[in-house]
Design an enzyme around this catalytic site. Structure first.
Site, PDB file in Angstrom:
ATOM      1  N   SER A   1       5.012 -50.488   6.480  1.00 39.79           N
ATOM      2  CA  SER A   1       5.843 -49.483   7.351  1.00 39.79           C
ATOM      3  C   SER A   1       7.260 -49.593   7.375  1.00 39.79           C
ATOM      4  O   SER A   1       7.629 -50.293   7.090  1.00 39.79           O
ATOM      5  CB  SER A   1       4.859 -49.259   8.649  1.00 39.79           C
ATOM      6  OG  SER A   1       5.313 -50.441   8.738  1.00 39.79           O
TER       7      SER A   1
ATOM      8  N   ILE B   1      12.768 -40.352   7.557  1.00 31.63           N
ATOM      9  CA  ILE B   1      14.101 -40.269   6.718  1.00 31.63           C
ATOM     10  C   ILE B   1      14.331 -39.208   5.717  1.00 31.63           C
ATOM     11  O   ILE B   1      14.839 -38.383   5.497  1.00 31.63           O
ATOM     12  CB  ILE B   1      15.537 -41.201   7.521  1.00 31.63           C
ATOM     13  CG1 ILE B   1      15.492 -41.341   8.410  1.00 31.63           C
ATOM     14  CG2 ILE B   1      16.675 -40.762   6.515  1.00 31.63           C
ATOM     15  CD1 ILE B   1      16.346 -42.802   9.315  1.00 31.63           C
TER      16      ILE B   1
ATOM     17  N   GLU C   1       4.384 -34.799   6.497  1.00 32.00           N
ATOM     18  CA  GLU C   1       4.760 -36.419   6.237  1.00 32.00           C
ATOM     19  C   GLU C   1       3.668 -37.341   6.890  1.00 32.00           C
ATOM     20  O   GLU C   1       3.198 -36.304   8.091  1.00 32.00           O
ATOM     21  CB  GLU C   1       6.023 -36.523   7.793  1.00 32.00           C
ATOM     22  CG  GLU C   1       5.654 -38.400   6.867  1.00 32.00           C
ATOM     23  CD  GLU C   1       6.543 -39.009   8.476  1.00 32.00           C
ATOM     24  OE1 GLU C   1       7.760 -38.109   8.520  1.00 32.00           O
ATOM     25  OE2 GLU C   1       7.449 -40.052   8.654  1.00 32.00           O
TER      26      GLU C   1
ATOM     27  N   ASP D   1      -4.645 -47.193   5.003  1.00 28.88           N
ATOM     28  CA  ASP D   1      -5.385 -47.698   6.420  1.00 28.88           C
ATOM     29  C   ASP D   1      -5.860 -47.338   6.493  1.00 28.88           C
ATOM     30  O   ASP D   1      -6.459 -45.831   6.273  1.00 28.88           O
ATOM     31  CB  ASP D   1      -4.246 -47.418   7.733  1.00 28.88           C
ATOM     32  CG  ASP D   1      -2.624 -47.471   7.338  1.00 28.88           C
ATOM     33  OD1 ASP D   1      -2.794 -48.881   6.528  1.00 28.88           O
ATOM     34  OD2 ASP D   1      -1.826 -47.408   8.489  1.00 28.88           O
TER      35      ASP D   1
ATOM     36  N   GLN E   1       2.392 -51.146  -7.397  1.00 33.92           N
ATOM     37  CA  GLN E   1       1.393 -50.276  -8.487  1.00 33.92           C
ATOM     38  C   GLN E   1       0.455 -50.615  -7.514  1.00 33.92           C
ATOM     39  O   GLN E   1      -0.462 -49.515  -8.091  1.00 33.92           O
ATOM     40  CB  GLN E   1       1.417 -51.585  -9.211  1.00 33.92           C
ATOM     41  CG  GLN E   1       2.771 -51.612 -10.583  1.00 33.92           C
ATOM     42  CD  GLN E   1       1.528 -52.476 -11.793  1.00 33.92           C
ATOM     43  OE1 GLN E   1       0.845 -52.885 -11.976  1.00 33.92           O
ATOM     44  NE2 GLN E   1       3.130 -52.917 -12.205  1.00 33.92           N
TER      45      GLN E   1
ATOM     46  N   CYS F   1      18.312 -38.046  32.451  1.00 33.79           N
ATOM     47  CA  CYS F   1      17.139 -38.464  33.574  1.00 33.79           C
ATOM     48  C   CYS F   1      16.978 -39.415  34.710  1.00 33.79           C
ATOM     49  O   CYS F   1      17.449 -38.844  35.141  1.00 33.79           O
ATOM     50  CB  CYS F   1      15.806 -38.070  32.343  1.00 33.79           C
ATOM     51  SG  CYS F   1      14.640 -37.353  32.839  1.00 33.79           S
TER      52      CYS F   1
ATOM     53  N   GLN G   1      19.056 -39.868  38.319  1.00 31.06           N
ATOM     54  CA  GLN G   1      17.874 -39.990  39.338  1.00 31.06           C
ATOM     55  C   GLN G   1      18.457 -41.602  40.003  1.00 31.06           C
ATOM     56  O   GLN G   1      19.194 -41.116  41.919  1.00 31.06           O
ATOM     57  CB  GLN G   1      16.338 -40.110  39.232  1.00 31.06           C
ATOM     58  CG  GLN G   1      16.212 -38.552  38.545  1.00 31.06           C
ATOM     59  CD  GLN G   1      14.343 -38.983  38.250  1.00 31.06           C
ATOM     60  OE1 GLN G   1      14.112 -40.063  38.341  1.00 31.06           O
ATOM     61  NE2 GLN G   1      13.864 -37.595  38.276  1.00 31.06           N
TER      62      GLN G   1
ATOM     63  N   ARG H   1       8.778 -35.618  36.006  1.00 32.40           N
ATOM     64  CA  ARG H   1       7.677 -35.740  37.452  1.00 32.40           C
ATOM     65  C   ARG H   1       9.149 -35.534  38.466  1.00 32.40           C
ATOM     66  O   ARG H   1       8.376 -34.764  39.328  1.00 32.40           O
ATOM     67  CB  ARG H   1       7.217 -36.825  37.300  1.00 32.40           C
ATOM     68  CG  ARG H   1       5.416 -35.485  36.930  1.00 32.40           C
ATOM     69  CD  ARG H   1       4.452 -37.122  37.801  1.00 32.40           C
ATOM     70  NE  ARG H   1       3.738 -37.933  35.552  1.00 32.40           N
ATOM     71  CZ  ARG H   1       3.053 -36.824  35.280  1.00 32.40           C
ATOM     72  NH1 ARG H   1       2.877 -35.906  35.829  1.00 32.40           N
ATOM     73  NH2 ARG H   1       2.235 -37.109  34.475  1.00 32.40           N
TER      74      ARG H   1
ATOM     75  N   HIS I   1      17.128 -33.884  28.761  1.00 32.49           N
ATOM     76  CA  HIS I   1      17.537 -35.025  27.889  1.00 32.49           C
ATOM     77  C   HIS I   1      18.343 -34.094  26.407  1.00 32.49           C
ATOM     78  O   HIS I   1      18.059 -34.029  25.641  1.00 32.49           O
ATOM     79  CB  HIS I   1      16.112 -35.596  27.144  1.00 32.49           C
ATOM     80  CG  HIS I   1      15.359 -36.304  27.969  1.00 32.49           C
ATOM     81  ND1 HIS I   1      15.766 -37.745  28.645  1.00 32.49           N
ATOM     82  CD2 HIS I   1      14.460 -35.716  28.661  1.00 32.49           C
ATOM     83  CE1 HIS I   1      15.157 -38.217  29.134  1.00 32.49           C
ATOM     84  NE2 HIS I   1      14.150 -37.031  29.976  1.00 32.49           N
TER      85      HIS I   1
ATOM     86  N   GLU J   1      19.859 -35.527  24.155  1.00 38.47           N
ATOM     87  CA  GLU J   1      19.598 -36.565  22.959  1.00 38.47           C
ATOM     88  C   GLU J   1      19.441 -35.604  22.224  1.00 38.47           C
ATOM     89  O   GLU J   1      18.936 -35.977  20.951  1.00 38.47           O
ATOM     90  CB  GLU J   1      20.010 -37.507  23.469  1.00 38.47           C
ATOM     91  CG  GLU J   1      18.072 -37.846  23.200  1.00 38.47           C
ATOM     92  CD  GLU J   1      17.618 -38.311  25.658  1.00 38.47           C
ATOM     93  OE1 GLU J   1      18.840 -37.184  26.332  1.00 38.47           O
ATOM     94  OE2 GLU J   1      17.561 -38.698  25.759  1.00 38.47           O
TER      95      GLU J   1
HETATM   96  N1  GLN Z   1      10.285 -41.209  35.943  1.00 37.03           N
HETATM   97  C1  GLN Z   1      10.876 -40.295  35.627  1.00 37.03           C
HETATM   98  C2  GLN Z   1      11.012 -39.258  36.646  1.00 37.03           C
HETATM   99  O1  GLN Z   1       9.557 -38.680  35.571  1.00 37.03           O
HETATM  100  C3  GLN Z   1      12.243 -40.606  35.106  1.00 37.03           C
HETATM  101  C4  GLN Z   1      12.169 -39.648  33.739  1.00 37.03           C
HETATM  102  C5  GLN Z   1      12.338 -39.985  32.515  1.00 37.03           C
HETATM  103  O2  GLN Z   1      13.934 -40.510  32.103  1.00 37.03           O
HETATM  104  N2  GLN Z   1      11.932 -39.263  32.257  1.00 37.03           N
HETATM  105  O3  GLN Z   1      11.135 -37.977  37.303  1.00 37.03           O
END
Ligand code: GLN
Length: 534
Positions: free
Chosen positions: A13, A19, A141, A148, A193, A382, A386, A463, A508, A510
């Protein structure tokens, strides 16, 4: 007629199937085809949302709020294909729906079996993804390694696909390893092979072999692989370890992988050279002028995959800023033990990523305090946001021991807490605030300068929320609430005044950065870090 490419992996793996699949997507897209990518995951969880990062790595969130495999992140970064809940199929989902149908009576009178019921469900889901995307070429993919037990139904479905769709509409790519044995000073083809032999037992003869290798594969060796694996020599593609993953599409292209695909599918298209990608992404990634060190303070820093999209977003920001971004990965529990100064005194930026649970929280808070007080550029994501709110409440607003109710449900100052609707949630799977939500940005804020817009949309997975009861007090203390989700008046972005770059977001970012279009938050975070003299 939709064309399908199935990618499988052999020998071991972690060969980079995600990619490789994304790179095939990229070269076919650059030839003008609309593409879609689907990941099939053999585990029985319905989605990876309930697994911890040690089990699974990052959970990637799509626009429509599906919690999915991190390979979907590669798909979105390499191509312009958008992913959704249709693009990640797990064994859990497949069985779940077959069993519900059985209970409903949809199959009355029949014995429900892996073949055809499970395989039919798998095929239906692949077709649904194809249909939803309207793609010309769908790349599927298959997770796991050939051999497996778990992935057998997926491979069987892939085999049947060619029967259903026609020989020239389905193509199989197998990613394999050619290990280098030091004592013999030789590359070895035997595992490949065997792995192809295993695939053939199932009824799949690969059309293309992508061979991961540390050393160049000689022409004779290609001949040998071709002969023993029954794959055309030109379709034995060498995939040597690359300096940047964004080189891989170019490596495939150079060896004519796109042509082999087109010939098999009887398709024609103009040839392209991926010039833009080469100039704007690869060359810049390989030869940056500057370098900068940023700290990532988290609790899964020893895992490569836990913050995948964050590392990639930082790389994208580096590419934009002509900078090599060096990651200083710091375990927040180590900061709890030895203090922030020891780890953070030589970094030019501090990033605190998302996470769950109380372990390591105080270390993150200490890192944020260090960033705020020493004017080090800070980006909180996130849970990182907080923690920034908790830090500010405790140290700038006299809310002693302020906390999130996630970590201390009896705290006197619950600056982060659950909304009423979340308090009643019983099931853990798929019940967070998930997916894209709009956000209104405040005029004159850092966020406004970064985004250059009044309204944005970003993806969520959490949450807990900022507790609006504390908004006025924190504002008085100097915190700026610069992004709000208007429908529910929820805080999405916080900033700190009189600081060169201190911004934290409940979402997020990212998940929406690309190598050629860096996310503005990461882009400007690295620009700010470059201004810090260390
Ligand atoms: N634990 C936090 C929440 O649930 C932040 C979650 C996170 O960073 N993705 O709100």
């Amino acid at each position: 007629m939709t064309k399908y490419i199935f990618t499988t992996g052999g020998v071991i793996s972690s060969l980079g199937k995600g990619i490789a699949s994304a790179s095939i997507g990229k070269i076919m897209e650059s030839r003008g085809f609309k593409i879609a990518l689907v990941k099939l995951d053999p585990y029985i969880n319905v989605d990876p949302g309930t697994m911890n990062p040690y089990q699974h790595g990052e959970v990637y969130v799509t626009e429509d709020g599906a919690e999915t495999d991190l390979d979907l992140g590669h798909y979105e970064r390499f191509t312009s294909a958008e992913t959704s809940k249709f693009n990640n199929v797990t064994t859990g989902q497949v069985y779940n729906s077959v069993i519900s149908k059985e209970r409903r009576g949809d199959y009355l009178g029949k014995t429900i079996q892996v073949i055809p019921h499970i395989t039919d469900e798998i095929k239906a889901r692949i077709r649904k993804a194809a249909h939803a995307s309207g793609a010309d070429i769908v790349i599927v993919e298959i997770g796991g390694t050939v051999g497996d037990i778990e992935s057998l139904p997926f491979l069987e479905a892939a085999r049947q696909f060619r029967l259903d769709e026609g020989y020239n509409n389905v193509l199989y790519v197998h990613l394999t390893l050619i290990p280098y044995v030091r004592s013999a000073d030789e590359l070895k083809t035997k595992p490949t092979q065997h792995s192809v032999g295993k695939l053939r037992e199932i009824g799949i003869q690969p059309n293309i072999l992508i061979c991961r290798t540390e050393k160049p594969i000689s022409e004779e060796m290609k001949e040998k692989i071709s002969l023993f694996c029954n794959v055309a020599k030109t379709a034995v593609i060498e995939a040597r370890d690359a300096e940047t993953i964004y080189q891989i599409p170019l490596v495939f292209k150079e060896q004519g992988l796109d042509k082999i695909v087109l010939d098999h599918f009887n398709l024609r298209s103009r040839s392209t050279d991926l010039k833009d990608w080469n100039e704007k992404v690869v060359k810049r990634a390989l030869h940056p002028k500057h370098k900068v060190t940023v700290a990532i303070v988290g609790k899964y820093i020893e895992l490569q995959d836990a913050y995948k999209s964050i590392y990639e977003s930082l790389n994208h920001a580096g590419i934009y800023n002509d900078t090599r971004v060096i990651f200083k990965k710091i375990d927040s529990e180590a900061i709890e033990k030895d203090g922030a100064l020891k780890f953070l005194k030589d970094v030019s930026g501090i990033l605190v990523p998302g996470g769950f649970g109380s372990r390591g929280i105080e270390g993150k808070i200490a890192a944020i305090r260090f960033a705020r007080e020493n004017k080090v550029p800070f980006l909180g994501l996130c849970l990182g946001m907080q923690c920034a709110v908790i830090e500010f409440s405790r140290n700038m607003c006299c809310f002693k021991n302020a906390n999130s109710t996630e970590f201390d449900h009896k705290t006197k100052y619950p600056v982060i807490s659950l909304l009423e609707e979340q308090k009643n949630v019983k099931d853990m799977g798929g019940t967070m605030r998930l997916g894209a939500y709009p956000c209104r940005i405040k005029a004159g804020s850092l966020a406004k300068r970064i985004y250059g817009k009044n309204r944005i949309s970003e993806r969520h997975r959490h949450r807990y929320e900022f507790n609006n009861k504390y908004r006025k007090s924190l504002e008085k203390g100097g915190m700026v609430f610069s992004g709000i989700y208007p429908n529910k008046d929820l805080v999405e972005i916080v900033e700190v005044k009189n600081h060169p770059f201190f911004i934290a977001v409940q979402y997020h970012p990212e998940f929406k950065s690309k190598p050629d279009v860096p996310h503005p938050l990461f882009r400007d975070f690295i620009t700010a870090a470059l201004k810090v003299k260390r």
